[in-house]
Motif scaffolding. Structure first.
Motif, mmCIF file in Angstrom:
data_model
loop_
_atom_site.group_PDB
_atom_site.id
_atom_site.type_symbol
_atom_site.label_atom_id
_atom_site.label_comp_id
_atom_site.label_asym_id
_atom_site.label_seq_id
_atom_site.Cartn_x
_atom_site.Cartn_y
_atom_site.Cartn_z
ATOM 1 N N HIS A 132 -60.127 -32.237 -25.382
ATOM 2 C CA HIS A 132 -60.222 -33.377 -24.480
ATOM 3 C C HIS A 132 -60.953 -32.903 -23.235
ATOM 4 O O HIS A 132 -60.958 -31.704 -22.928
ATOM 5 C CB HIS A 132 -58.826 -33.886 -24.115
ATOM 6 N N TRP A 133 -61.563 -33.838 -22.530
ATOM 7 C CA TRP A 133 -62.230 -33.470 -21.281
ATOM 8 C C TRP A 133 -62.075 -34.592 -20.268
ATOM 9 O O TRP A 133 -61.875 -35.750 -20.621
ATOM 10 C CB TRP A 133 -63.702 -33.122 -21.512
ATOM 11 N N THR A 134 -62.159 -34.191 -19.024
ATOM 12 C CA THR A 134 -62.127 -35.138 -17.921
ATOM 13 C C THR A 134 -62.936 -34.538 -16.783
ATOM 14 O O THR A 134 -63.302 -33.372 -16.822
ATOM 15 C CB THR A 134 -60.672 -35.449 -17.481
ATOM 16 N N SER A 135 -63.222 -35.347 -15.785
ATOM 17 C CA SER A 135 -63.905 -34.845 -14.602
ATOM 18 C C SER A 135 -63.094 -35.245 -13.381
ATOM 19 O O SER A 135 -62.260 -36.142 -13.437
ATOM 20 C CB SER A 135 -65.338 -35.387 -14.502
ATOM 21 N N GLY A 136 -63.340 -34.557 -12.290
ATOM 22 C CA GLY A 136 -62.618 -34.830 -11.054
ATOM 23 C C GLY A 136 -62.260 -33.528 -10.366
ATOM 24 O O GLY A 136 -62.857 -32.493 -10.624
ATOM 25 N N THR A 137 -61.239 -33.579 -9.547
ATOM 26 C CA THR A 137 -60.848 -32.405 -8.779
ATOM 27 C C THR A 137 -59.978 -31.472 -9.612
ATOM 28 O O THR A 137 -59.364 -31.875 -10.600
ATOM 29 C CB THR A 137 -60.053 -32.805 -7.525
ATOM 30 N N ALA A 138 -59.922 -30.226 -9.192
ATOM 31 C CA ALA A 138 -59.069 -29.242 -9.855
ATOM 32 C C ALA A 138 -57.597 -29.654 -9.739
ATOM 33 O O ALA A 138 -56.811 -29.395 -10.646
ATOM 34 C CB ALA A 138 -59.299 -27.863 -9.258
ATOM 35 N N LYS A 139 -57.230 -30.297 -8.629
ATOM 36 C CA LYS A 139 -55.852 -30.738 -8.442
ATOM 37 C C LYS A 139 -55.448 -31.719 -9.542
ATOM 38 O O LYS A 139 -54.359 -31.640 -10.094
ATOM 39 C CB LYS A 139 -55.694 -31.382 -7.069
ATOM 40 N N GLU A 140 -56.355 -32.635 -9.892
ATOM 41 C CA GLU A 140 -56.072 -33.596 -10.957
ATOM 42 C C GLU A 140 -55.920 -32.902 -12.300
ATOM 43 O O GLU A 140 -55.125 -33.306 -13.133
ATOM 44 C CB GLU A 140 -57.193 -34.630 -11.040
ATOM 45 N N ALA A 141 -56.679 -31.832 -12.517
ATOM 46 C CA ALA A 141 -56.662 -31.127 -13.796
ATOM 47 C C ALA A 141 -55.507 -30.144 -13.902
ATOM 48 O O ALA A 141 -55.243 -29.636 -14.986
ATOM 49 C CB ALA A 141 -57.979 -30.387 -14.000
ATOM 50 N N ASP A 146 -65.319 -33.063 -6.271
ATOM 51 C CA ASP A 146 -64.893 -34.235 -7.034
ATOM 52 C C ASP A 146 -65.622 -34.383 -8.363
ATOM 53 O O ASP A 146 -65.396 -35.357 -9.084
ATOM 54 C CB ASP A 146 -65.107 -35.506 -6.207
ATOM 55 N N ASP A 147 -66.502 -33.450 -8.696
ATOM 56 C CA ASP A 147 -67.333 -33.569 -9.888
ATOM 57 C C ASP A 147 -67.151 -32.393 -10.837
ATOM 58 O O ASP A 147 -68.072 -31.982 -11.512
ATOM 59 C CB ASP A 147 -68.806 -33.692 -9.475
ATOM 60 N N GLN A 148 -65.961 -31.834 -10.882
ATOM 61 C CA GLN A 148 -65.700 -30.718 -11.779
ATOM 62 C C GLN A 148 -65.425 -31.234 -13.187
ATOM 63 O O GLN A 148 -64.913 -32.341 -13.354
ATOM 64 C CB GLN A 148 -64.504 -29.917 -11.278
ATOM 65 N N LEU A 149 -65.775 -30.435 -14.194
ATOM 66 C CA LEU A 149 -65.460 -30.755 -15.580
ATOM 67 C C LEU A 149 -64.272 -29.915 -16.014
ATOM 68 O O LEU A 149 -64.192 -28.732 -15.684
ATOM 69 C CB LEU A 149 -66.644 -30.460 -16.498
#
Length: 90
Positions: free
Chosen positions: A27-36, A51-54
Motif C-alpha cells: 500500500h502507499w500514501t503521501s503526506g507527512t511522516a507524522k501521518e505515516a 507534505d509531499d513524502q511517499l
C-alpha cells in the motif's frame, strides 16, 4: 508485462505492485511522516517537501524479500515509478 502497476484495493487504499523479480505489493500514501507513523513497518521517501513524502507499507512478498541494500534500491525505484505515475495523472 509492466514492471510496476497501480490500483486500489477493495477498501479504497492505493496499491503498488512490482511485477518483476522480486515480486511484491504494498500500500502507499503521501503526506507527512507524522501521518505515516501509524503505518508500521513503513518505508518513506522525502519527496519534494514535508507534505509531499511517499510512504510504502503493508508489504506482501511473493518472492523472497531482498537484503537491506537491495531493498532500499528497490524502494527508490518504486518512488520514481510512483512519481511518474502521479505526474501522468495530473
Amino acid at each position: 508485462m509492466k514492471r510496476w502497476s497501480f490500483e486500489e484495493d477493495a477498501g479504497g487504499r492505493s496499491v503498488l505492485k512490482h511485477n518483476a523479480l522480486p515480486r511484491f505489493s504494498a500500500h502507499w500514501t503521501s503526506g507527512t511522516a507524522k501521518e505515516a507513523a501509524l503505518l508500521d513497518p513503513c518505508w518513506s521517501d522525502a519527496g519534494s517537501g514535508e507534505d509531499d513524502q511517499l510512504h510504502l507499507y503493508g508489504f506482501k512478498w511473493i518472492d523472497t524479500r531482498p537484503d537491506d541494500k537491495a531493498f532500499d534500491r528497490l524502494m527508490q525505484d518504486a518512488a520514481k515509478a510512483l512519481d511518474a505515475w502521479i505526474a501522468s495523472r495530473l
